[in-house]
Write an enzyme that holds these catalytic residues in place. Structure first.
Site, PDB file in Angstrom:
ATOM      1  N   GLU A 173     -36.976  16.891  -3.149  1.00 43.02           N
ATOM      2  CA  GLU A 173     -35.646  16.505  -2.663  1.00 43.02           C
ATOM      3  C   GLU A 173     -35.434  17.084  -1.269  1.00 43.02           C
ATOM      4  O   GLU A 173     -34.957  16.403  -0.360  1.00 43.02           O
ATOM      5  CB  GLU A 173     -34.552  17.016  -3.610  1.00 43.02           C
ATOM      6  N   GLY A 230     -31.240  20.839  -8.020  1.00 45.48           N
ATOM      7  CA  GLY A 230     -32.422  21.247  -8.780  1.00 45.48           C
ATOM      8  C   GLY A 230     -32.204  21.305 -10.268  1.00 45.48           C
ATOM      9  O   GLY A 230     -33.093  21.727 -11.008  1.00 45.48           O
ATOM     10  N   GLY A 231     -31.019  20.863 -10.726  1.00 40.87           N
ATOM     11  CA  GLY A 231     -30.769  20.797 -12.166  1.00 40.87           C
ATOM     12  C   GLY A 231     -31.843  19.971 -12.872  1.00 40.87           C
ATOM     13  O   GLY A 231     -32.214  20.239 -14.002  1.00 40.87           O
ATOM     14  N   ASP A 260     -28.497  11.278  -2.708  1.00 39.22           N
ATOM     15  CA  ASP A 260     -28.766  12.092  -3.892  1.00 39.22           C
ATOM     16  C   ASP A 260     -27.487  12.764  -4.394  1.00 39.22           C
ATOM     17  O   ASP A 260     -26.497  12.859  -3.653  1.00 39.22           O
ATOM     18  CB  ASP A 260     -29.828  13.157  -3.553  1.00 39.22           C
TER      19      ASP A 260
HETATM   20  C1  5RP Z   1     -32.065  17.046  -9.544  1.00 40.83           C
HETATM   21  C2  5RP Z   1     -30.827  17.249  -8.761  1.00 40.83           C
HETATM   22  C3  5RP Z   1     -29.647  16.387  -9.084  1.00 40.83           C
HETATM   23  O1  5RP Z   1     -29.201  15.792  -7.905  1.00 40.83           O
HETATM   24  C4  5RP Z   1     -28.558  17.233  -9.674  1.00 40.83           C
HETATM   25  O2  5RP Z   1     -29.085  17.938 -10.789  1.00 40.83           O
HETATM   26  C5  5RP Z   1     -27.378  16.371 -10.108  1.00 40.83           C
HETATM   27  O3  5RP Z   1     -27.722  15.622 -11.233  1.00 40.83           O
HETATM   28  P1  5RP Z   1     -26.796  14.501 -11.840  1.00 40.83           P
HETATM   29  O4  5RP Z   1     -26.648  13.433 -10.808  1.00 40.83           O
HETATM   30  O5  5RP Z   1     -27.542  14.021 -13.068  1.00 40.83           O
HETATM   31  O6  5RP Z   1     -25.468  15.132 -12.201  1.00 40.83           O
HETATM   32  O7  5RP Z   1     -30.730  18.085  -7.913  1.00 40.83           O
HETATM   33  O8  5RP Z   1     -33.047  17.974  -9.220  1.00 40.83           O
END
Ligand code: 5RP
Length: 266
Positions: free
Chosen positions: A131, A123-124, A109
């Site tokens: 997760e 958590g964005g 992730d």
């Molecule tokens: C989603 C998350 C993502 O891993 C986090 O926001 C990073 O996002 P991206 O890979 O689009 O930059 O925690 O809940």
């Protein structure tokens, strides 16, 4: 390398893809060394644009479909992407008390922020709870990140908190009270300056997300305490701090303009 190649600046998406490729090679390499270690294994898959690059890579690769029985995802949206790419999936709700122990050697992730101690803010995309569940079920968290995600101290990126809708008022009240309790515990100097509710958003579990904006960043110890303190509030389902208290990353594949840098706990 010619001068043109040397001067080429990689886009953030390119860096995310590089990071995903690096984790992909890492897993394949481990499999080739010790295929027996992968018997009956599942792969944990996260959420977000970086995780999507990884999903697309494994979907095109027959080896991955052979190595892993199925993917276990942290969101409906990642499940849908895998299904569309004909990669088998299994849902967390498919397991029950009589299921055989499930073996997930890796959870892959991205992160919104990660520090050298491999603690993260995630958590964005609002998928933080599942997760953390899939990550905790896995042996190793492989974090994919471009260099903009690496920070000295966590806390600039707003911290997502998943909250039961019926507890919204109480949770906001208790979070505001934390500011006043600071002198009493090790969280001193940490101030929540703003709490915002994510508009038009509900999580996969039908809850809401509050984002906490901090006046300052926090050190490793404070991050661990903060993670537990917030989770102790009645009505909070989970928060986006991933520390040694729950699950920090085990290996970071950091894509930089100068290549991949691996940071690991071992
Ligand atoms: C989603 C998350 C993502 O891993 C986090 O926001 C990073 O996002 P991206 O890979 O689009 O930059 O925690 O809940």
């Amino acid at each position: 390398m010619n001068t043109n190649e040397q001067n080429k600046v990689l886009s953030q998406d390119n860096l995310k893809l590089t990071s995903a490729k690096s984790a992909f090679d890492y897993i394949l390499n481990l499999y080739q060394q010790q295929p027996k270690n992968f018997d009956n294994s599942y792969i944990g898959i996260g959420t977000g644009s970086t995780a999507n690059f990884f999903i697309d890579l494994i979907s095109k690769n027959d080896d991955f479909k052979r190595i892993f029985k199925a993917a276990i995802c942290s969101s409906n949206v990642s499940e849908q992407r895998l299904v569309a790419n004909n990669f088998p999936i299994i849902s967390l709700t498919d397991f029950h008390e009589n299921s055989p122990k499930i073996f997930i050697p890796f959870y892959i992730d991205g992160a919104d922020e990660i520090n050298e101690n491999l603690q993260m803010i995630k958590g964005g995309g609002g998928a933080l709870t599942k997760e953390k569940i899939v990550a905790t079920m896995s042996q190793k968290f492989l974090c994919l990140a471009d260099e903009t995600k690496l920070v000295n101290k966590l806390g600039k990126f707003p911290l997502a908190v998943e909250v039961l809708p019926s507890a919204k008022y109480l949770v906001i009240q208790k979070l505001n009270e934390l500011n006043e309790l600071n002198e009493l515990n090790e969280l001193k100097n940490i101030k929540i300056i703003k709490i915002t509710e994510r508009k038009n958003f509900i999580t996969d579990s039908n809850n809401l997300i509050l984002d906490l904006h901090f006046a300052n960043t926090f050190d490793n110890q404070q991050a661990m305490i903060l993670e537990q303190t917030i989770n102790n509030i009645v009505g909070v389902v989970e928060n986006g701090l991933f520390t040694q208290h729950s699950k920090a990353a085990d290996v970071l594949f950091l894509a930089t303009q100068n290549g991949i840098k691996n940071i690991s706990k071992e």
